[in-house]
Design a protein around this motif. Sequence first.
Motif, PDB file in Angstrom:
ATOM      1  N   ALA A 283      -7.794   9.404  -2.835  1.00  0.00           N
ATOM      2  CA  ALA A 283      -8.116   7.988  -2.659  1.00  0.00           C
ATOM      3  C   ALA A 283      -9.368   7.843  -1.790  1.00  0.00           C
ATOM      4  O   ALA A 283     -10.183   6.946  -1.983  1.00  0.00           O
ATOM      5  CB  ALA A 283      -6.950   7.254  -2.003  1.00  0.00           C
ATOM      6  N   LEU A 284      -9.510   8.761  -0.859  1.00  0.00           N
ATOM      7  CA  LEU A 284     -10.647   8.719   0.066  1.00  0.00           C
ATOM      8  C   LEU A 284     -11.972   8.963  -0.652  1.00  0.00           C
ATOM      9  O   LEU A 284     -12.984   8.335  -0.360  1.00  0.00           O
ATOM     10  CB  LEU A 284     -10.423   9.808   1.117  1.00  0.00           C
TER      11      LEU A 284
ATOM     12  N   PHE B 173       1.251   6.524   6.117  1.00  0.00           N
ATOM     13  CA  PHE B 173       0.732   5.546   7.076  1.00  0.00           C
ATOM     14  C   PHE B 173      -0.771   5.324   6.897  1.00  0.00           C
ATOM     15  O   PHE B 173      -1.253   4.199   6.917  1.00  0.00           O
ATOM     16  CB  PHE B 173       1.036   6.006   8.504  1.00  0.00           C
ATOM     17  N   LEU B 174      -1.509   6.411   6.720  1.00  0.00           N
ATOM     18  CA  LEU B 174      -2.976   6.300   6.700  1.00  0.00           C
ATOM     19  C   LEU B 174      -3.521   5.759   5.381  1.00  0.00           C
ATOM     20  O   LEU B 174      -4.652   5.288   5.330  1.00  0.00           O
ATOM     21  CB  LEU B 174      -3.617   7.662   6.980  1.00  0.00           C
TER      22      LEU B 174
ATOM     23  N   LEU C 171      -8.668  -9.573  -1.222  1.00  0.00           N
ATOM     24  CA  LEU C 171      -9.232  -8.250  -1.465  1.00  0.00           C
ATOM     25  C   LEU C 171     -10.258  -7.859  -0.423  1.00  0.00           C
ATOM     26  O   LEU C 171     -10.467  -6.695  -0.151  1.00  0.00           O
ATOM     27  CB  LEU C 171      -9.923  -8.227  -2.822  1.00  0.00           C
ATOM     28  N   ILE C 172     -10.933  -8.849   0.096  1.00  0.00           N
ATOM     29  CA  ILE C 172     -11.906  -8.592   1.158  1.00  0.00           C
ATOM     30  C   ILE C 172     -11.437  -9.374   2.373  1.00  0.00           C
ATOM     31  O   ILE C 172     -11.126 -10.558   2.270  1.00  0.00           O
ATOM     32  CB  ILE C 172     -13.320  -9.075   0.760  1.00  0.00           C
ATOM     33  N   ARG C 173     -11.352  -8.693   3.488  1.00  0.00           N
ATOM     34  CA  ARG C 173     -11.009  -9.393   4.724  1.00  0.00           C
ATOM     35  C   ARG C 173     -12.305  -9.977   5.276  1.00  0.00           C
ATOM     36  O   ARG C 173     -13.235  -9.232   5.579  1.00  0.00           O
ATOM     37  CB  ARG C 173     -10.384  -8.425   5.719  1.00  0.00           C
TER      38      ARG C 173
ATOM     39  N   PHE D 259      -5.630   2.563   4.914  1.00  0.00           N
ATOM     40  CA  PHE D 259      -7.012   2.500   5.404  1.00  0.00           C
ATOM     41  C   PHE D 259      -8.014   3.037   4.389  1.00  0.00           C
ATOM     42  O   PHE D 259      -9.211   2.905   4.567  1.00  0.00           O
ATOM     43  CB  PHE D 259      -7.149   3.279   6.713  1.00  0.00           C
ATOM     44  N   THR D 260      -7.508   3.681   3.360  1.00  0.00           N
ATOM     45  CA  THR D 260      -8.434   4.229   2.372  1.00  0.00           C
ATOM     46  C   THR D 260      -8.694   3.267   1.219  1.00  0.00           C
ATOM     47  O   THR D 260      -9.672   3.428   0.513  1.00  0.00           O
ATOM     48  CB  THR D 260      -7.905   5.550   1.765  1.00  0.00           C
TER      49      THR D 260
ATOM     50  N   ASP E 288      -8.076  -0.517   1.377  1.00  0.00           N
ATOM     51  CA  ASP E 288      -8.456  -1.887   1.722  1.00  0.00           C
ATOM     52  C   ASP E 288      -9.926  -1.962   2.071  1.00  0.00           C
ATOM     53  O   ASP E 288     -10.482  -1.040   2.642  1.00  0.00           O
ATOM     54  CB  ASP E 288      -7.615  -2.383   2.901  1.00  0.00           C
ATOM     55  N   GLU E 289     -10.533  -3.097   1.700  1.00  0.00           N
ATOM     56  CA  GLU E 289     -11.952  -3.232   2.020  1.00  0.00           C
ATOM     57  C   GLU E 289     -12.118  -3.850   3.391  1.00  0.00           C
ATOM     58  O   GLU E 289     -11.310  -4.616   3.845  1.00  0.00           O
ATOM     59  CB  GLU E 289     -12.649  -4.107   0.972  1.00  0.00           C
TER      60      GLU E 289
ATOM     61  N   ARG F 282       0.830  -1.204   0.000  1.00  0.00           N
ATOM     62  CA  ARG F 282       0.000   0.000   0.000  1.00  0.00           C
ATOM     63  C   ARG F 282       0.857   1.242   0.000  1.00  0.00           C
ATOM     64  O   ARG F 282       0.547   2.232  -0.657  1.00  0.00           O
ATOM     65  CB  ARG F 282      -0.916   0.002   1.232  1.00  0.00           C
TER      66      ARG F 282
ATOM     67  N   ARG G 255     -13.978   4.171   8.659  1.00  0.00           N
ATOM     68  CA  ARG G 255     -12.550   4.179   8.350  1.00  0.00           C
ATOM     69  C   ARG G 255     -12.155   5.503   7.703  1.00  0.00           C
ATOM     70  O   ARG G 255     -11.171   6.136   8.090  1.00  0.00           O
ATOM     71  CB  ARG G 255     -12.234   3.010   7.426  1.00  0.00           C
ATOM     72  N   TYR G 256     -12.938   5.918   6.702  1.00  0.00           N
ATOM     73  CA  TYR G 256     -12.635   7.176   6.025  1.00  0.00           C
ATOM     74  C   TYR G 256     -12.692   8.339   7.007  1.00  0.00           C
ATOM     75  O   TYR G 256     -11.841   9.230   7.006  1.00  0.00           O
ATOM     76  CB  TYR G 256     -13.626   7.424   4.888  1.00  0.00           C
TER      77      TYR G 256
ATOM     78  N   VAL H  72      -9.616   8.469   9.135  1.00  0.00           N
ATOM     79  CA  VAL H  72      -8.459   9.008   8.412  1.00  0.00           C
ATOM     80  C   VAL H  72      -8.536  10.541   8.356  1.00  0.00           C
ATOM     81  O   VAL H  72      -7.576  11.245   8.676  1.00  0.00           O
ATOM     82  CB  VAL H  72      -8.399   8.422   6.980  1.00  0.00           C
TER      83      VAL H  72
END
Lengths: 226, 217, 242
Positions: free
Chosen positions: A155-156, A218-219, C54-56, A222-223, A225-226, A94, B142-143, B146
């Motif tokens: 990305a967000l 770092f963050l 792709l999905i956890r 998180f934007t 990955d599902e 990532r 999550r968003y 961030v």
Amino acid sequence: MGEVLAQAWAVARKDLVLEFRTRTALVSAVVFAALVLTVFNFGRDPTAVPTIDLAPTILWVTFTFAAMLAMNRAFQLELENQALEGLLASPLSRTGLYWGKLVANLVFVAVVEAVGLPLFVLFFDVPVGRVLAPLVGVIALATLGFVAVGTLFSALVMRTRFAELLLVVILLPFLVPPLIGAVQVTARLFGGRPLSESVGYLKLLAAYDIVFVSLASFLFRFTVDE
Amino acid sequence: MSLAHKGRWITMVGLVCLAGVYVRALAFTPVERLQGPAQKIFYLHVPAALWTEAAMILVGLAGIFYLFLKDPRLDRFAAASAEVGTVFAIIVLTTGPIWGKPIWGTWWTWDARLTSTLFLFFLYVGYLLVRGAVRDPGVRARYAAVLGICGLCLVPFIHLSVFLFRTLHPQPIIVKPSAPSLPGSMLATWLFSLVAFSLLYVGFVTQRYAVGDTDHA
Amino acid sequence: MLSAEGLRHTFGEGRGQVVALDDVSFTLTSGQTLAIFGPNGAGKTTLLKVLAGLIRPQAGSVRIAGGRRAIGWIGHETHLYEHLTVRENLLFWASLYGMPAPRRGPRAAEVLGRLGLGDRADRPVWSLSRGLAQRASIAKALIHDPSVLLLDEPFTGLDLAAAAELRVLLGELRGRGAGGGGRVLVLATHNVDEGVELATDVAFQRRGRFVHLAPLGGRGPSEIAEAYRRAVEQRTGGVTDG
Ligand SMILES: Nc1ncnc2c1ncn2[C@@H]1O[C@H](COP(=O)(O)OP(=O)(O)OP(=O)(O)O)[C@@H](O)[C@H]1O
Ligand SMILES: [Mg+2]
């Protein structure tokens, strides 16, 4: 680490090849910058306010607005055929993906700035010759910070509706510190004052770069990955 | 007692305190010599500004913990805190000009506190828009985390840039009471008001949090 | 080797909640091909995405010998950049898998040849037909010589000849692995006829759950189709799920 850098480079190079092949975004951003500069010229009264006083603001408003156009493009192109899913299923880290996008965005914005700066000099007759090296330094310092944040935020928002608009809105407050810093340093440079007068702002710009490049690196995971 | 009830009670107590602050401010605290009665709004303005900022910091901290613990309650708290922070920012941004007009002679000044609150307000608006734009609750949390963490880190930079801008620029001398130099009775009123606003923050957030609770059940 | 243990995943919350994976477990070793049949919305794509990392999943775990690097994934979408040529796409993906630069070119040529794309290698992807793009997407998934292949309806858009060729290719891939031991294939489709020929094992999926999981044994396509109809349609009273 070496592998992350190699992957980042692969991503950046792919993005740049795609960009220079289609050129739509790049040409739009450059034309946009030229347009903003032109409009500024008509929006001021040259007898009332000396150009030199407004010049730094004009320069930076142009650069940041054009840069925002550029940053939207970064992840939109990964949504075509869901290429992003393929990237995420591959061993691409990532951080490598983020750095690749950051580098591509920086090159993109640098091209816009490289065209915008001479136009600015031409239109507003600002004596940049003497201060070219420090000016380029300040541009680089300020650009890195807000492009780092912009890349993370693009990305967000990429999968939301009105991604372009949303990006501008959430990025706005984050543009404030680098923009204030850059405008102030630029004004002092144009005013022929020594760089030592700008140390406070330069420190601000450098601190912003360090904090937000590391934070965004770092963050970023998180934007996507599902 | 349900959470919503508790929140309502705390809010009530906060409002009563606030009323008390104003009774005290109008009746028992001396009128500031230079600014006249307009200075009274300061008791509303400054605590609200402090809590606008504190709410953003709490949103960011909740975001950090959310990313590690993945507890949806943290996200719900962050959402509540952001909404209350937005309301407080609006209070600051409206009381500021009301105060500023008689004192500074203009509705808006680029005073440090007002300016930082304005940027914080933009930050809140962006944060809430992003929350509204994402449908999946997990992704939204999550968003939001961030963005909240970035906001938390932005706060000192906003201060720093506004501070540098002010100190490096000759500015007209503005009459501005700074807390420690206030006369004793004014300071007491002000601290009382800070307590009232803290109660209001806790009360509002608790209620908002409780509403979120039933939304998801 | 590929194993899944107690996979469970849902989308949404409250009344709109959809169970896409419900306690799915299986183990496959080299040379095995699992064909997963299920109606639209059964959770096949979700399962493959979980396997691809792709999905956890909300519960359960996946283990793959060789990790992420060992996976080749062919999804619903082609994952190709329209404005790059087929070859450029392949070279890019090869570099992501850490293949040394001098080996990328020959490897891309080899894979392109294998999928009959040799003469179209230098055309941009946007100029390809659906079926040709699908072949390019398969080439992309094979570029790093994966030992686990995840195929989500790979026959979509292919003409009869290309589908037959792909079946032969997949049969070969399954048999001759990188280490000589063969590969693991997981093939998801809602069309029973498409997958049976390749399968060593079959699973029927319905509302996220494997309602049937067994080796193919001696069963032919018609027997499987009959069993599938009984397992899936009878209970749902229709051919769609969730
Ligand atoms: N991102 C998502 N958000 C919400 N629901 C989803 C999402 N992805 C899948 N689903 C739901 O999960 C269920 C399983 O979907 P999935 O795509 O895995 O089915 P499938 O078996 O691949 O179907 P098809 O044959 O149509 O490809 C469906 O009900 C679908 O609506
Ligand atoms: Mg599917």
